[in-house]
Design a protein around this motif. Structure first.
Motif, PDB file in Angstrom:
ATOM      1  N   ARG A   1       0.830  -1.203   0.000  1.00 54.62           N
ATOM      2  CA  ARG A   1       0.000   0.000   0.000  1.00 54.62           C
ATOM      3  C   ARG A   1       0.866   1.256   0.000  1.00 54.62           C
ATOM      4  NH1 ARG A   1      -5.172  -0.650   0.057  1.00 54.62           N
ATOM      5  NH2 ARG A   1      -5.909  -2.722   0.655  1.00 54.62           N
ATOM      6  N   VAL A   2       0.274   2.355  -0.415  1.00 56.82           N
ATOM      7  CA  VAL A   2       0.934   3.662  -0.284  1.00 56.82           C
ATOM      8  C   VAL A   2       0.893   4.068   1.189  1.00 56.82           C
ATOM      9  CG1 VAL A   2       0.819   6.119  -0.867  1.00 56.82           C
ATOM     10  CG2 VAL A   2       0.372   4.388  -2.631  1.00 56.82           C
ATOM     11  N   VAL A   3       2.074   4.420   1.746  1.00 56.08           N
ATOM     12  CA  VAL A   3       2.112   4.803   3.161  1.00 56.08           C
ATOM     13  C   VAL A   3       2.443   6.288   3.372  1.00 56.08           C
ATOM     14  CG1 VAL A   3       2.673   2.488   3.986  1.00 56.08           C
ATOM     15  CG2 VAL A   3       4.539   4.084   3.390  1.00 56.08           C
ATOM     16  N   HIS A   4       2.935   6.950   2.350  1.00 55.64           N
ATOM     17  CA  HIS A   4       3.269   8.376   2.493  1.00 55.64           C
ATOM     18  C   HIS A   4       3.339   9.000   1.105  1.00 55.64           C
ATOM     19  CE1 HIS A   4       4.948  12.006   4.350  1.00 55.64           C
ATOM     20  NE2 HIS A   4       5.876  12.029   3.416  1.00 55.64           N
ATOM     21  N   VAL A   5       2.944  10.252   1.026  1.00 56.39           N
ATOM     22  CA  VAL A   5       3.118  11.028  -0.206  1.00 56.39           C
ATOM     23  C   VAL A   5       3.994  12.211   0.149  1.00 56.39           C
ATOM     24  CG1 VAL A   5       1.966  12.352  -2.008  1.00 56.39           C
ATOM     25  CG2 VAL A   5       0.830  10.355  -1.009  1.00 56.39           C
ATOM     26  N   ASP A   6       5.098  12.402  -0.589  1.00 57.71           N
ATOM     27  CA  ASP A   6       5.998  13.485  -0.207  1.00 57.71           C
ATOM     28  C   ASP A   6       5.733  14.758  -1.016  1.00 57.71           C
ATOM     29  OD1 ASP A   6       7.385  13.378  -2.637  1.00 57.71           O
ATOM     30  OD2 ASP A   6       9.113  12.316  -1.798  1.00 57.71           O
ATOM     31  N   ARG A   7       6.502  15.797  -0.716  1.00 61.93           N
ATOM     32  CA  ARG A   7       6.338  17.108  -1.345  1.00 61.93           C
ATOM     33  C   ARG A   7       6.366  17.058  -2.866  1.00 61.93           C
ATOM     34  NH1 ARG A   7      10.441  22.352  -1.802  1.00 61.93           N
ATOM     35  NH2 ARG A   7       8.742  23.790  -1.984  1.00 61.93           N
ATOM     36  N   PHE A   8       7.145  16.106  -3.396  1.00 59.74           N
ATOM     37  CA  PHE A   8       7.315  16.016  -4.839  1.00 59.74           C
ATOM     38  C   PHE A   8       6.199  15.198  -5.497  1.00 59.74           C
ATOM     39  CE2 PHE A   8      11.493  16.606  -2.911  1.00 59.74           C
ATOM     40  CZ  PHE A   8      11.962  17.710  -3.612  1.00 59.74           C
ATOM     41  N   GLY A   9       5.316  14.635  -4.648  1.00 55.55           N
ATOM     42  CA  GLY A   9       4.259  13.792  -5.176  1.00 55.55           C
ATOM     43  C   GLY A   9       4.675  12.353  -5.370  1.00 55.55           C
ATOM     44  N   ASN A  10       5.839  11.975  -4.851  1.00 53.46           N
ATOM     45  CA  ASN A  10       6.239  10.569  -4.875  1.00 53.46           C
ATOM     46  C   ASN A  10       5.348   9.777  -3.919  1.00 53.46           C
ATOM     47  OD1 ASN A  10       8.654  10.904  -6.537  1.00 53.46           O
ATOM     48  ND2 ASN A  10       9.512  11.975  -4.765  1.00 53.46           N
ATOM     49  N   LEU A  11       4.889   8.613  -4.382  1.00 53.23           N
ATOM     50  CA  LEU A  11       4.077   7.734  -3.534  1.00 53.23           C
ATOM     51  C   LEU A  11       4.998   6.692  -2.917  1.00 53.23           C
ATOM     52  CD1 LEU A  11       1.265   7.233  -6.200  1.00 53.23           C
ATOM     53  CD2 LEU A  11       0.974   8.488  -4.048  1.00 53.23           C
ATOM     54  N   VAL A  12       5.228   6.806  -1.626  1.00 56.13           N
ATOM     55  CA  VAL A  12       6.067   5.832  -0.923  1.00 56.13           C
ATOM     56  C   VAL A  12       5.191   4.644  -0.543  1.00 56.13           C
ATOM     57  CG1 VAL A  12       7.621   5.471   1.018  1.00 56.13           C
ATOM     58  CG2 VAL A  12       7.388   7.772   0.030  1.00 56.13           C
ATOM     59  N   THR A  13       5.627   3.455  -0.894  1.00 53.43           N
ATOM     60  CA  THR A  13       4.805   2.269  -0.625  1.00 53.43           C
ATOM     61  C   THR A  13       5.381   1.435   0.512  1.00 53.43           C
ATOM     62  OG1 THR A  13       5.926   0.593  -1.962  1.00 53.43           O
ATOM     63  CG2 THR A  13       4.510   2.140  -3.147  1.00 53.43           C
ATOM     64  N   VAL A  59       9.858   0.762  -2.054  1.00 52.41           N
ATOM     65  CA  VAL A  59       9.501   1.097  -3.429  1.00 52.41           C
ATOM     66  C   VAL A  59       8.703   2.401  -3.433  1.00 52.41           C
ATOM     67  CG1 VAL A  59       8.105   0.385  -5.414  1.00 52.41           C
ATOM     68  CG2 VAL A  59       9.444  -1.329  -4.132  1.00 52.41           C
ATOM     69  N   GLU A  60       9.005   3.279  -4.370  1.00 53.85           N
ATOM     70  CA  GLU A  60       8.187   4.467  -4.565  1.00 53.85           C
ATOM     71  C   GLU A  60       7.661   4.481  -5.992  1.00 53.85           C
ATOM     72  OE1 GLU A  60      10.197   8.028  -3.187  1.00 53.85           O
ATOM     73  OE2 GLU A  60      10.756   7.069  -1.287  1.00 53.85           O
ATOM     74  N   ILE A  61       6.591   5.239  -6.196  1.00 57.54           N
ATOM     75  CA  ILE A  61       6.032   5.423  -7.535  1.00 57.54           C
ATOM     76  C   ILE A  61       6.213   6.899  -7.891  1.00 57.54           C
ATOM     77  CG2 ILE A  61       3.946   5.338  -8.954  1.00 57.54           C
ATOM     78  CD1 ILE A  61       2.913   3.142  -7.061  1.00 57.54           C
ATOM     79  N   SER A  62       6.872   7.143  -9.002  1.00 61.93           N
ATOM     80  CA  SER A  62       7.242   8.527  -9.335  1.00 61.93           C
ATOM     81  C   SER A  62       6.939   8.869 -10.787  1.00 61.93           C
ATOM     82  CB  SER A  62       8.738   8.742  -9.081  1.00 61.93           C
ATOM     83  OG  SER A  62       9.044   8.547  -7.724  1.00 61.93           O
ATOM     84  N   LEU A  63       6.849  10.156 -10.989  1.00 62.05           N
ATOM     85  CA  LEU A  63       6.672  10.744 -12.315  1.00 62.05           C
ATOM     86  C   LEU A  63       7.923  11.567 -12.583  1.00 62.05           C
ATOM     87  CD1 LEU A  63       4.410  11.366 -14.494  1.00 62.05           C
ATOM     88  CD2 LEU A  63       3.854  13.363 -13.115  1.00 62.05           C
ATOM     89  N   ARG A  64       8.299  11.717 -13.825  1.00 54.72           N
ATOM     90  CA  ARG A  64       9.422  12.604 -14.129  1.00 54.72           C
ATOM     91  C   ARG A  64       8.946  14.056 -14.121  1.00 54.72           C
ATOM     92  NH1 ARG A  64      13.527  12.139 -19.286  1.00 54.72           N
ATOM     93  NH2 ARG A  64      14.658  14.064 -18.837  1.00 54.72           N
ATOM     94  N   ASP A  65       9.634  14.883 -13.384  1.00 54.33           N
ATOM     95  CA  ASP A  65       9.306  16.319 -13.342  1.00 54.33           C
ATOM     96  C   ASP A  65       7.844  16.595 -13.026  1.00 54.33           C
ATOM     97  OD1 ASP A  65      11.930  16.901 -14.029  1.00 54.33           O
ATOM     98  OD2 ASP A  65      11.503  16.859 -16.171  1.00 54.33           O
ATOM     99  N   GLY A  66       7.290  15.846 -12.077  1.00 53.79           N
ATOM    100  CA  GLY A  66       5.915  16.128 -11.702  1.00 53.79           C
ATOM    101  C   GLY A  66       5.484  15.231 -10.560  1.00 53.79           C
ATOM    102  N   SER A  67       4.213  15.369 -10.189  1.00 62.79           N
ATOM    103  CA  SER A  67       3.688  14.654  -9.039  1.00 62.79           C
ATOM    104  C   SER A  67       2.941  13.397  -9.470  1.00 62.79           C
ATOM    105  CB  SER A  67       2.723  15.561  -8.271  1.00 62.79           C
ATOM    106  OG  SER A  67       1.918  14.814  -7.392  1.00 62.79           O
ATOM    107  N   ALA A  68       3.473  12.240  -9.064  1.00 62.84           N
ATOM    108  CA  ALA A  68       2.784  10.983  -9.362  1.00 62.84           C
ATOM    109  C   ALA A  68       1.450  10.928  -8.629  1.00 62.84           C
ATOM    110  CB  ALA A  68       3.658   9.793  -8.959  1.00 62.84           C
ATOM    111  N   ALA A  69       1.430  11.503  -7.419  1.00 59.32           N
ATOM    112  CA  ALA A  69       0.185  11.491  -6.641  1.00 59.32           C
ATOM    113  C   ALA A  69      -0.923  12.229  -7.391  1.00 59.32           C
ATOM    114  CB  ALA A  69       0.410  12.137  -5.273  1.00 59.32           C
TER     115      ALA A  69
END
Lengths: 269, 269, 269
Positions: C179-191, C238-248
């Protein structure tokens, strides 16, 4: 660099709430317990390398010689960009070689490429957080008096990346022409035009993207209500300001806007 | 001031991203390398002198005697307002004389007008950044043990500007009447009413601009869902709070709103 | 705790503009003049205990052993929740026992309940500001080398409150589920999925709440335009990320979203 001040400044786009800025501080204080960590900013807009470079340009020169400036605005982290140390103007800058360090003042004396495996303190460098795993240990060791070559390899200064900050301007027919290069929190438009233009020429006003700007004033309070005016900024550059408000918002202008100052009687006619 | 703590606190409306706050820190650490620079806030709303004064009021008194508090919320920079040093309550305050220093606690013992040309370290004082060019050098020299008279001229304490913070209140017919004087980040409405009203009177509730406020509670958790209540605030004043939310938003009220507390049975009827 | 580092870190939801964070610093420096106060964050969202706990989890472990971490996100201030000191992983944590201290790393060795009247320096503890009146004095005394038992009573470690951070995950049929446990300032979804899943499995992609996530990449720059991808995060997850933007923002997902990684060829089919 003959001696270090023991100060490590921090400039990042991390914000503080996620703990990333804090993690960087802890690494530095673990490696260099006697160093002094000083926040310049953690509020650089996310991924905005030019904004981070400007912040360093404004703040770094006032620090004592031998200060280490750690800067991390690093969208290319983990990719091909080099982690570097740059010696310039008596200061050491540590960060990604993406232009972030290129607007600081002073001549570049030397540059090194950091070798992560020679400086890291964790088993493994996270590909997403060189601030903690590469730059912080490097900065801390420099602040403790270590030499760059202990964990970095000398590189050509000419190979460093630089940002296209254009402080150029021209003057013809009694009109000086430059551009807006930064907008600050107060909405002041910082231009590429040198502030002494205002002093020598008793500038008679001008324009920003065609909108009228009033003649230079001595302080914000002297700006007439509702108008924007030229003023001597703190960076040695002409700024365009509004009294008690944002000139950027009032004019609807930002970085890149063309700015003209009439510098001689009859200029621009 | 017999001795200094070596601490310099900073309270500004600079934000951090433009590098202005960092530049101030560098100047201080260049002049007073052994001083300790402590951020109170750089997030005072731009140009909001009263908000900066409140921040100083809340934070400064907890510091050790001999602390230097540098404060810059200075829309009149470069104009007619005086740059001053104020000694009060065992602390030294350095900033513009626009009321910013006037809400701090403790009696004012003495005041001086800073002479920029006797304290500046740059060739020229920028008319737009006395934080860096006038106040930071002054604060740093004070923190190093210099005397105010080394670069400032004694002035009449009575000539200092002050802000109209009205902590007045009245009581008649079993009802105490005051006003909201500050709204904090959490939406708590800080009033001018002394907190001991709640203790001595078992206050039976009251109102804020006519909207009902519940009787005093001992802690946020005791506030019934959906209601706002009086509570003993940390500044010795009554506050109006909501549980897990903003009382300011819930009531649609801000600074200046009239607050009534029924202090005796039958009061206000 | 054999020895203290003299460092006191601060993690709060106070913001800085109201002066509350500054007041805490002043108390610490008054009681422990030689301590070093280091901001982790004052920008934890108001009342968000889980976000504060995550910040501590990320930042605290990098500090030297013997560091005191003062943390105040305390909607229950003045109510039934205990003020506590927790010794874990070689660090001391001081704050409300509401789960805020429960996500930090390291085994809990001991815990104490602070007795406010044995540690306060003001006449009266404000029911709304234990940060200044209870936690700051406690942290300062610990940083000066005082023992917790000087002003606190030993309590059962098992009685400490904890937050339901679920770093659990499962794997079946070639698919790992977390599961996603945290979303950071950059919009990375920490799982909650361990990062070594990506290394050992050459993960072939997966999904987040059913939306496709691309196979693991080595750095942000390697993420194809417009896509989101798995990446090794800095927290070993594992994180879920977007390049130059917010994955969240791009996925419209937040904490709690289900994340699947295909870990074997043919997994999930």
């Amino acid at each position: 660099m003959d001696s270090v001040s023991g100060i490590v400044t921090l400039t990042t786009d991390f914000g503080t709430a996620d703990g990333y800025a804090g993690a960087v501080k802890g690494v530095i204080l673990s490696i260099a317990p006697d160093s002094r960590v000083v926040d310049l900013s953690h509020d650089v807009p996310a991924g905005d390398v030019a904004a981070g470079a400007w912040c360093l340009r404004v703040a770094a020169p006032t620090f004592p010689s031998g200060t280490v400036h750690l800067a991390v605005v690093d969208p290319g982290v983990g990719g091909g960009r080099r982690p570097v140390i740059v010696s310039r103007g008596g200061h050491l800058f540590v960060g990604p070689d993406n232009g972030l360090l290129s607007l600081a003042r002073g001549e570049v004396d030397a540059a090194w490429t950091i070798e992560p495996d020679r400086v890291r303190v964790r088993d493994r460098v996270a590909p997403t957080f060189h601030g903690r795993d590469v730059f912080a240990p490097a900065a801390a060791r420099l602040a403790s008096g270590a030499a760059a070559q202990d964990f970095a390899v000398r590189m050509q200064v000419s190979a460093l990346e630089s940002l296209p900050l254009d402080l150029g301007w021209s003057e013809e027919g009694g009109v000086a022409v430059g551009r807006v290069v930064h907008v600050d929190r107060f909405g002041n438009l910082v231009t590429s035009l040198p502030a002494d233009l205002l002093v020598r020429s008793c500038a008679a006003g001008g324009s920003a993207d065609g909108r009228p700007v009033l003649a230079a004033v001595a302080c914000y309070e002297a700006i007439p209500d509702g108008g924007v005016a030229f003023i001597e900024g703190s960076q040695g550059l002409v700024e365009i300001s509004l009294r008690d408000g944002s000139a950027a918002k009032s004019l609807g202008l930002g970085v890149g806007a063309e700015v003209k100052i009439i510098t001689s009687p009859g200029g621009g006619q």
